[in-house]
Design a protein around this motif. Sequence first.
Motif, PDB file in Angstrom:
ATOM      1  N   UNK A 185      52.836  35.977  41.593  1.00  0.00           N
ATOM      2  CA  UNK A 185      54.298  35.988  41.637  1.00  0.00           C
ATOM      3  C   UNK A 185      54.851  35.263  42.853  1.00  0.00           C
ATOM      4  N   UNK A 186      53.986  34.898  43.822  1.00  0.00           N
ATOM      5  CA  UNK A 186      54.473  34.194  45.022  1.00  0.00           C
ATOM      6  C   UNK A 186      54.133  32.709  44.865  1.00  0.00           C
ATOM      7  N   UNK A 187      55.133  31.868  44.676  1.00  0.00           N
ATOM      8  CA  UNK A 187      54.852  30.464  44.360  1.00  0.00           C
ATOM      9  C   UNK A 187      54.734  29.541  45.572  1.00  0.00           C
ATOM     10  N   UNK A 188      55.181  29.996  46.740  1.00  0.00           N
ATOM     11  CA  UNK A 188      55.293  29.094  47.881  1.00  0.00           C
ATOM     12  C   UNK A 188      53.932  28.899  48.546  1.00  0.00           C
ATOM     13  N   UNK A 189      53.442  27.683  48.526  1.00  0.00           N
ATOM     14  CA  UNK A 189      52.164  27.389  49.148  1.00  0.00           C
ATOM     15  C   UNK A 189      51.387  26.370  48.352  1.00  0.00           C
ATOM     16  N   UNK A 190      50.150  26.196  48.718  1.00  0.00           N
ATOM     17  CA  UNK A 190      49.265  25.253  48.027  1.00  0.00           C
ATOM     18  C   UNK A 190      47.896  25.901  47.860  1.00  0.00           C
ATOM     19  N   UNK A 191      47.039  25.229  47.103  1.00  0.00           N
ATOM     20  CA  UNK A 191      45.701  25.762  46.862  1.00  0.00           C
ATOM     21  C   UNK A 191      45.631  26.508  45.552  1.00  0.00           C
ATOM     22  N   UNK A 192      44.516  27.196  45.360  1.00  0.00           N
ATOM     23  CA  UNK A 192      44.286  27.875  44.087  1.00  0.00           C
ATOM     24  C   UNK A 192      43.678  29.253  44.318  1.00  0.00           C
ATOM     25  N   UNK A 193      43.977  30.145  43.371  1.00  0.00           N
ATOM     26  CA  UNK A 193      43.379  31.476  43.343  1.00  0.00           C
ATOM     27  C   UNK A 193      42.697  31.614  41.996  1.00  0.00           C
ATOM     28  N   UNK A 194      41.380  31.767  42.007  1.00  0.00           N
ATOM     29  CA  UNK A 194      40.597  31.878  40.775  1.00  0.00           C
ATOM     30  C   UNK A 194      40.344  33.345  40.460  1.00  0.00           C
ATOM     31  N   UNK A 195      40.723  33.745  39.259  1.00  0.00           N
ATOM     32  CA  UNK A 195      40.592  35.138  38.828  1.00  0.00           C
ATOM     33  C   UNK A 195      39.738  35.168  37.568  1.00  0.00           C
ATOM     34  N   UNK A 196      38.797  36.108  37.460  1.00  0.00           N
ATOM     35  CA  UNK A 196      37.955  36.183  36.260  1.00  0.00           C
ATOM     36  C   UNK A 196      38.783  36.267  34.989  1.00  0.00           C
ATOM     37  N   UNK A 197      38.387  35.561  33.948  1.00  0.00           N
ATOM     38  CA  UNK A 197      39.136  35.603  32.682  1.00  0.00           C
ATOM     39  C   UNK A 197      39.228  37.037  32.150  1.00  0.00           C
ATOM     40  N   UNK A 198      40.382  37.369  31.632  1.00  0.00           N
ATOM     41  CA  UNK A 198      40.662  38.680  31.022  1.00  0.00           C
ATOM     42  C   UNK A 198      40.558  39.838  32.022  1.00  0.00           C
ATOM     43  N   UNK A 199      40.517  39.506  33.316  1.00  0.00           N
ATOM     44  CA  UNK A 199      40.488  40.571  34.323  1.00  0.00           C
ATOM     45  C   UNK A 199      41.851  41.244  34.393  1.00  0.00           C
ATOM     46  N   UNK A 200      41.842  42.551  34.606  1.00  0.00           N
ATOM     47  CA  UNK A 200      43.095  43.288  34.750  1.00  0.00           C
ATOM     48  C   UNK A 200      43.322  43.607  36.221  1.00  0.00           C
ATOM     49  N   UNK A 201      44.515  43.272  36.696  1.00  0.00           N
ATOM     50  CA  UNK A 201      44.890  43.537  38.085  1.00  0.00           C
ATOM     51  C   UNK A 201      46.060  44.509  38.108  1.00  0.00           C
ATOM     52  N   UNK A 202      46.059  45.412  39.066  1.00  0.00           N
ATOM     53  CA  UNK A 202      47.196  46.302  39.260  1.00  0.00           C
ATOM     54  C   UNK A 202      47.538  46.328  40.738  1.00  0.00           C
ATOM     55  N   UNK A 203      48.842  46.142  41.020  1.00  0.00           N
ATOM     56  CA  UNK A 203      49.338  46.188  42.383  1.00  0.00           C
ATOM     57  C   UNK A 203      50.141  47.469  42.566  1.00  0.00           C
ATOM     58  N   UNK A 204      49.779  48.270  43.552  1.00  0.00           N
ATOM     59  CA  UNK A 204      50.539  49.474  43.882  1.00  0.00           C
ATOM     60  C   UNK A 204      51.153  49.300  45.261  1.00  0.00           C
ATOM     61  N   UNK A 205      52.468  49.132  45.350  1.00  0.00           N
ATOM     62  CA  UNK A 205      53.121  48.977  46.652  1.00  0.00           C
ATOM     63  C   UNK A 205      53.350  50.323  47.326  1.00  0.00           C
ATOM     64  N   UNK A 206      53.903  50.270  48.510  1.00  0.00           N
ATOM     65  CA  UNK A 206      54.175  51.505  49.257  1.00  0.00           C
ATOM     66  C   UNK A 206      55.204  52.357  48.533  1.00  0.00           C
ATOM     67  N   UNK A 207      56.175  51.717  47.905  1.00  0.00           N
ATOM     68  CA  UNK A 207      57.182  52.451  47.125  1.00  0.00           C
ATOM     69  C   UNK A 207      57.051  52.012  45.668  1.00  0.00           C
ATOM     70  N   UNK A 208      56.327  52.763  44.844  1.00  0.00           N
ATOM     71  CA  UNK A 208      56.118  52.350  43.448  1.00  0.00           C
ATOM     72  C   UNK A 208      57.404  52.432  42.632  1.00  0.00           C
ATOM     73  N   UNK A 209      57.416  51.709  41.545  1.00  0.00           N
ATOM     74  CA  UNK A 209      58.592  51.683  40.666  1.00  0.00           C
ATOM     75  C   UNK A 209      58.351  52.577  39.453  1.00  0.00           C
ATOM     76  N   UNK A 210      59.380  53.379  39.120  1.00  0.00           N
ATOM     77  CA  UNK A 210      59.326  54.224  37.932  1.00  0.00           C
ATOM     78  C   UNK A 210      60.619  54.036  37.146  1.00  0.00           C
ATOM     79  N   UNK A 211      60.532  53.592  35.890  1.00  0.00           N
ATOM     80  CA  UNK A 211      61.743  53.408  35.092  1.00  0.00           C
ATOM     81  C   UNK A 211      62.419  54.743  34.805  1.00  0.00           C
TER      82      UNK A 211
END
Length: 585
Positions: A419-445
């Motif tokens: 989600x952060x577009x500013x910069x250069x280079x590449x980040x390689x992630x395994x295909x079909x890998x699932x990532x979850x980010x939990x911030x300090x203040x999580x979001x709940x609908x």
Amino acid sequence: MNNLRLTPATVWRIAAPYFQSEDKFAGRLLLASVITIELTVVGINVLLNQWNNRFYNALQEKDWDSFVREIGVFCILAACFIALSVYQLYLNQWLQIRWRRWLTSRYLGEWLREANHYRMQLQGDAADNPDQRITDDVKLFVDQTLGICVGFLSAVVTLASFVVILWGLSTEAPLHVFGHELAIPGYLVWGALIYAVFGTALTHWIGSPLVLLDFQQQRFEADFRFNLVRVRENSEQIALLRGESAERQRLSERFGRVVQNWYEIMGRTKRLTAFTSSYAQAAVVFPYILVAPAYFADKIQLGGMMQTASAFDSVQKSLSFFVSIYRALAEWRAVIARLDGFEEAIASAATLASGAGSIDVVPSTGSDKIELRQLLVRLPNGTPQVAADGFSIHSHERTLVTGPSGAGKSTLFRAIAGVWPFGTGAIAIPPKATLMMLPQRPYFPVGSLKAAIVYPAEATAYSTELVGDALAAVGLPQLVSRLDEEGHWNRMLSLGEQQRLGLARALLHAPQFLFLDEATASLDEPSEAALYRLLAEKLPATTVVSIGHRSTLEAFHERNVMLARDGDRFTLQDQGKGGQPGSSI
């Protein structure tokens, strides 16, 4: 403000896609029906104009039979007019809601596609208050576009219909000036044209500033509403800081902009209304002034004069269409400008993610680890923040990321999430890998507690028993009985409870990579330790990467990576296992 300089192409670009969409047949049929009814109404008005002649002649000649007959004709025409008007309104509203539903769905899809909404925020104020654009502006655009465009078509057809009648009546009732007859072909048409051109020019000169004022008014209103919501969402902190006076002042300042701009609208509207009202009132008697000499010279009967006045009124109103709707036209142009700016901001954010100066997130080949390749993460202003090359996050290895505040730890996580577009280079992630980010203040609908926990999955994706077990595991058994309760959970629960709910979400989703951005910082150390042991027990196949400042976290991670300053940026330095120094990455 360049968006205020609109062209028909802008309106077409926003409006046309609906009539080419999957709902195009219904949309086109409804639009054709509304237009057909409008043209039929114009035809009835032509018949009523002819009726005027016969009816008033019957009155002048005291012809009872003709009078009764014309009353019957009027009742038939009036009944048709009323029925058509009712169904035109009904079909117009039907078309409005279908069009609005499609356009809202389209904007929601583009705004929420692949973190576009987040990148739009990073770009600044290019499209302020997207909520207003998608709610108020879409509704106003659909409503006013139909009203103005159908009205304009009606004015054109009315003009074409009545100008022929008025031209013929100019011959039957020639112009008389001081007792002399002047042969000016179609003088009534020219009189209506001159009157309308004069009125349109003055109306535009007086009312043109309203376009910018309406644009600013909507922006100030939305800004004031947004800050009221901010106060409501942060009421606890404001109360604890005794910040009510400061918030009252801030809100008063923002509402002051609303009031000041409204005063300017009032002044400009007063001038515009004074002229348009005078213009409309003068238009009532103007045709009689032109044709009355011919009537008193016995060139035409009363019916002819009334028909002439009616035809002149129809032609003059058609030619003065923009005078009568100028206020609505100014609002419409402001709405189009805001939607145009919204579309531009969406397109710009999408370009930002895929442009040459952005970070590429690519699938890795032949490995189950996340790799940072020649990565340089920048701030939105272009300042370098974090650099990494050849750094890998190995599967099943628990990694702790530390470093001073402001070093870019959270920004690095955002870059890995894509989600952060500013910069250069590449980040390689395994295909079909699932990532979850939990911030300090999580979001709940806002909704049921169960739906809030399993988000972004559907509430039915997990059984109530499974969700209850997760709640009990993270230390919140008292909430199990409230799983079906609706609420605003970010406001109802403490930050520590919210962080526990976030970890319950992770237990349910069981991602391949779990990134914890100080996700337990509001818990005491024993509770934090218990939750990390829980993650190790329940999610043995999950790779956990944590950001934290507590030294006690090292015991729950196999690898310690520190962000250290290196010139104008921070670099990742591997501290090895168990906190022992390792190689610089």
